[in-house]
Scaffold this motif. Structure first.
Motif, mmCIF file in Angstrom:
data_model
loop_
_atom_site.group_PDB
_atom_site.id
_atom_site.type_symbol
_atom_site.label_atom_id
_atom_site.label_comp_id
_atom_site.label_asym_id
_atom_site.label_seq_id
_atom_site.Cartn_x
_atom_site.Cartn_y
_atom_site.Cartn_z
ATOM 1 N N SER A 1 -28.578 -27.878 -29.015
ATOM 2 C CA SER A 1 -28.394 -27.213 -27.733
ATOM 3 C C SER A 1 -27.428 -26.043 -27.912
ATOM 4 C CB SER A 1 -27.837 -28.191 -26.688
ATOM 5 O OG SER A 1 -26.567 -28.684 -27.086
ATOM 6 N N GLU A 2 -27.335 -25.199 -26.899
ATOM 7 C CA GLU A 2 -26.472 -24.018 -26.988
ATOM 8 C C GLU A 2 -25.002 -24.372 -27.185
ATOM 9 O OE1 GLU A 2 -25.357 -19.993 -24.408
ATOM 10 O OE2 GLU A 2 -26.985 -21.322 -23.765
ATOM 11 N N PRO A 3 -24.445 -25.347 -26.434
ATOM 12 C CA PRO A 3 -23.035 -25.696 -26.681
ATOM 13 C C PRO A 3 -22.781 -26.224 -28.091
ATOM 14 C CG PRO A 3 -23.767 -26.557 -24.563
ATOM 15 C CD PRO A 3 -24.979 -26.063 -25.270
ATOM 16 N N VAL A 4 -23.727 -27.031 -28.618
ATOM 17 C CA VAL A 4 -23.561 -27.581 -29.969
ATOM 18 C C VAL A 4 -23.605 -26.462 -31.007
ATOM 19 C CG1 VAL A 4 -24.634 -29.035 -31.720
ATOM 20 C CG2 VAL A 4 -24.440 -29.859 -29.381
ATOM 21 N N ILE A 5 -24.523 -25.499 -30.823
ATOM 22 C CA ILE A 5 -24.611 -24.370 -31.756
ATOM 23 C C ILE A 5 -23.318 -23.557 -31.733
ATOM 24 C CG2 ILE A 5 -25.841 -22.242 -32.286
ATOM 25 C CD1 ILE A 5 -27.415 -24.777 -32.905
#
Length: 370
Positions: free
Chosen positions: A50-54
């Motif tokens: 997901s965007e936060p994890v990236i």
């Protein structure tokens, strides 16, 4: 030793506007590579893509992409090799890297990089040697209001979890391999033997991997495992409508259908619904007009049903079309195509591993028109 620049947070990344593409590449090549990237991020490194994890793991992402792609060409795309080149992040490793300023980049060349089977690590040892294969099929179907099948097809995969010592050589044969169409193999599969004998022969990667994916087209007889009886009626110049559906098993080879959920997008003229389920729970959202019924497991002796009335907008005309019913379900220990593994044999090693095969069928886009 790998001579590689250590990557730290101080790196400045190029702006997307500065990136240029000088040659047009095959679209399927790009799609396949992006799918590999997502698979590694999802299953090997972060658990969630997901965007936060990236954003939180931007350094590891940069390191992985640097190894996977070299001058525009795929380089290291196998899970075993990547995890030796770039170690998956853990809490302890993150703390150590923060204190020491080190990175997740490995110090040695992966053991399988120069091997003839680069997808498998060398020197693998296990106390318990085991190999598990999951045959998972997803059925897409459209059923008309009379119960006839308009279209039906099956998308299937065989996922493997292999934990075997040494360098085992496996063969997997099927009772009816001619069912398979549009087959896509893992690089470990010997394609010529499949073409001549319809037998999967391969030296497996270590751990989890997708052995193959396949398609069973509508030209073959695709069994429909579940049916829906429905009686949905609207009357002109009436503020009430009738809603009644019943779900039951059809062709399941005696297996239980479980995890059944029914959803339906009701017409805009429906203000509310007063329904009574024989089992499970249901909800109706008056704003989105979405009906959802969590059925659970189907008991053939007492079929689940949902009955009641619909409150319609006063003076509104009768809806042009009845709503469509969408189903989700799963059936354990059944491959709806009829595909069945005949035997699994191992060569090249003297021990006897534990072997297991599991089947599952689940609904994809399963739609019943009313």
């Amino acid at each position: 030793m790998i001579h590689r620049q250590k990557i730290g947070l101080q790196l400045s990344y190029p702006s997307p506007l500065s990136l240029k593409c000088y040659h047009e590449g095959p679209p399927l090549f790009v799609i396949e590579f992006l799918h590999r990237v997502w698979t590694h991020f999802r299953f090997d490194y972060f658990g969630v893509c997901s965007e936060p994890v990236i954003k939180d793991n931007v350094v590891v992402v940069y390191e992985v992409l640097e190894e996977m792609l070299d001058n525009g060409f795929p380089l290291a795309t196998e899970s075993n090799i990547l995890k030796e080149l770039i170690k998956p992040p853990t809490i302890l490793r993150t703390v150590v890297n923060t204190i020491t300023g080190s990175t997740n980049v490995g110090d040695q060349l992966p053991t399988g990089q120069l091997s003839v089977v680069p997808w498998r690590r060398t020197g693998v040892k296990y106390t318990n040697n085991e190999a598990y294969f999951d045959v998972i099929e997803e059925i897409d179907a459209i059923i008309d209001k009379s119960g006839s099948t308009i279209t039906a097809e099956i998308q299937g995969v065989i996922d493997a979890c292999v934990k075997l010592t040494g360098m085992p050589d496996l063969t997997l044969s099927f009772m009816n391999p001619r069912l398979l169409d549009d087959v896509s193999f893992h690089p470990c599969v010997r394609f010529k033997r499949w073409e001549s004998e319809r037998i999967l022969s391969f030296i497996p990667p270590d751990g989890n991997f997708r052995l193959l994916s396949y398609h069973v087209s509508a030209q073959n007889l695709v069994a429909i495992p579940v049916y829906v009886k429905h009686n949905i009626s609207f009357r002109d110049s009436s503020s009430l409508g009738r809603f009644e559906i019943t779900v039951g098993p059809k062709q399941t080879m005696g297996k239980t259908i479980e995890g059944v959920t029914v959803t339906s997008q009701m017409p805009k003229g429906v203000l509310n619904m007063s329904l009574t389920p024989s089992q499970g729970t249901h909800t109706f959202d008056p704003v989105t007009k979405m009906l959802s019924w969590d059925v659970g497991k189907i008991n053939p002796q007492k079929l689940p049903s949902l009955k009641g009335t619909m409150s319609l907008q006063a003076g509104a005309s009768k809806p042009d079309e009845n709503p469509t019913i969408n189903l989700q379900f799963k059936i354990q220990q059944l491959a709806i195509s009829g595909l069945k593994v005949n035997r699994l044999d191992m060569y090249g090693e003297k021990y006897k591993p534990f072997k297991g095969i599991k089947y599952m069928t689940k609904a994809g886009k399963f739609q019943v028109r009313t």
